[in-house]
Design an enzyme around this catalytic site. Sequence first.
Site, mmCIF file in Angstrom:
data_model
loop_
_atom_site.group_PDB
_atom_site.id
_atom_site.type_symbol
_atom_site.label_atom_id
_atom_site.label_comp_id
_atom_site.label_asym_id
_atom_site.label_seq_id
_atom_site.Cartn_x
_atom_site.Cartn_y
_atom_site.Cartn_z
ATOM 1 N N ASP A 62 21.262 11.210 -5.927
ATOM 2 C CA ASP A 62 19.986 11.717 -5.453
ATOM 3 C C ASP A 62 19.448 12.759 -6.412
ATOM 4 O OD1 ASP A 62 17.902 13.076 -3.981
ATOM 5 O OD2 ASP A 62 18.662 11.993 -2.264
ATOM 6 N N SER A 112 12.597 10.913 -1.205
ATOM 7 C CA SER A 112 13.814 10.120 -1.108
ATOM 8 C C SER A 112 13.768 9.039 -0.036
ATOM 9 C CB SER A 112 15.007 11.044 -0.838
ATOM 10 O OG SER A 112 15.169 11.939 -1.903
#
Length: 529
Positions: A62, A112
């Site tokens: 991430d 995200s």
Amino acid sequence: MTFFLIICSCLALGGLGKPQFPDQEKDPLFWNTWAQHTLKNALTLQKLNQNTAKNLILFLGDGMGIPTVTAARILKGQLSGQSGEETQLEMDKFPFVALSKTYNTNAQVADSAGTATAYLCGVKANEGTVGVSAAAVRSQCNTTQGNEVTSILKWAKEAGKSVGIVTTTRVNHATPSAAYAHCVDRDWFSDGEMPAEAVQAGCKDIARQLFENIPNIDVIMGGGRKYMFPKNQSDVEYPGDKKHFGTRKDGRNLVEEWTNRMKNKKAQYVWNKRELLSVNPNNVDYILGLFEPGDLPYNLERNTETDPSLTEMVEVAIKILRKNPRGFYLLVEDFLIWGRIDHGHHEGKAKQALHEAVEMDRAIGRAGLITSIYDTMTVVTADHSHMFNFGGYTPRGNTIFGLAPMLSDVDQKPFTAILYGNGPGFKVINGLRENVSTLDYQGTNYQAQSAVPLRMETHGGEDVAVFAKGPMAHLLHGVHEQNYIPHVMAYAACIGQNRDHCMSSGGASSLSPALPSLAALLTLTRLLC
């Protein structure tokens, strides 16, 4: 042999105290030999691995933009006493590399949730939404129904494979949730975080969907305990800390419900490292591991006695999943979408972020050791980048967290190599930029200076890298839309909508990608004639 002697000499020099500039690098033979060795390896890639992928693993870093990959590579080497630049990350060894365009349907710089929907469900979506198409509007419950999209995790489960999710963040955060949930708001972790009207309208919180949408996910590991328990129920690990109490307003205990539902199966719930490592993978088919009320600690701050590392979680997960003769699909997230890498960057804490990246590198290496490149497709990528970079004409071997070898020619003050475009590291003292040489700029929680003041640093909008190895990995090449990734993985494994080319049971595809339509035409001709 000459090549390996040169490399060994360099590594030996690198291990002697402070990294040195290797004398061998002054000789053109060193670079020519290295390049020729690399060339010979590249030529072997003409023999493409076109096996059917029994197993699929997606490592998602991430916030792991290309500058983060480069800096993590240097850190990995420096942790081993080398200068760092010449080091290889595990992902660097993957034979195929592509770039992924990360924009959301309504955002130039992605979040995200929308990106997770792309690389897990195969369709681009709006920011802040998971498992729904771009027709769904964030926070508008009534736009959910009819706009749901399914993920590669579900495609794999429907094909009879075992499936798993391992994350260093909450198991119901944006990245993992796109694998199983359909939600117009990534922040609806439990019904306690949802507006009353959304609950009344029938929208489900993400924690509930984790157990209801795909009831038998074989492996679930990460954080997020508090979203599974009734409001104000104390946490097993932090019984006196109210911020870790349960959040559910519906009074449900989702862990207890899971345990009851799985009581006739080989299933186990664990909440700490000791319990996890005591699991015998041969005797467990399903595992639910919730190791923190929220996100797991940074690797640098992890209690190594109670909190498992990402590598430990991945190893247990694979050993459980690989027992299935039909194979498995595993999603692994770190510092990724609010995994700890991502969190470190948001807070301007580059040291935390980069150490998370190195830990993910260890996990990738461990996964490679206990799987086979012949039947396992492994992809490593990021959901988005960050406003993180490093520069300043630093010399070879300069600590990645160190100062640039020059002063600013504007304010005559030093600066660190690592800087952020924006974020909490912007500080002004008496109207002037803070003098970093007076600070512990190599400290664990040092916030690197930024150009624009923000409480939290933002994502970056540039393309991210996609590293691939194993069956059909060559299909990841060039520059792709992010939603292409799960389609390639599904094609490699003959799941989802990509099955026509998989006619044999032997492991190798019997038809090339261009032949399915021809085969269908010949079959139709025989029937008509």
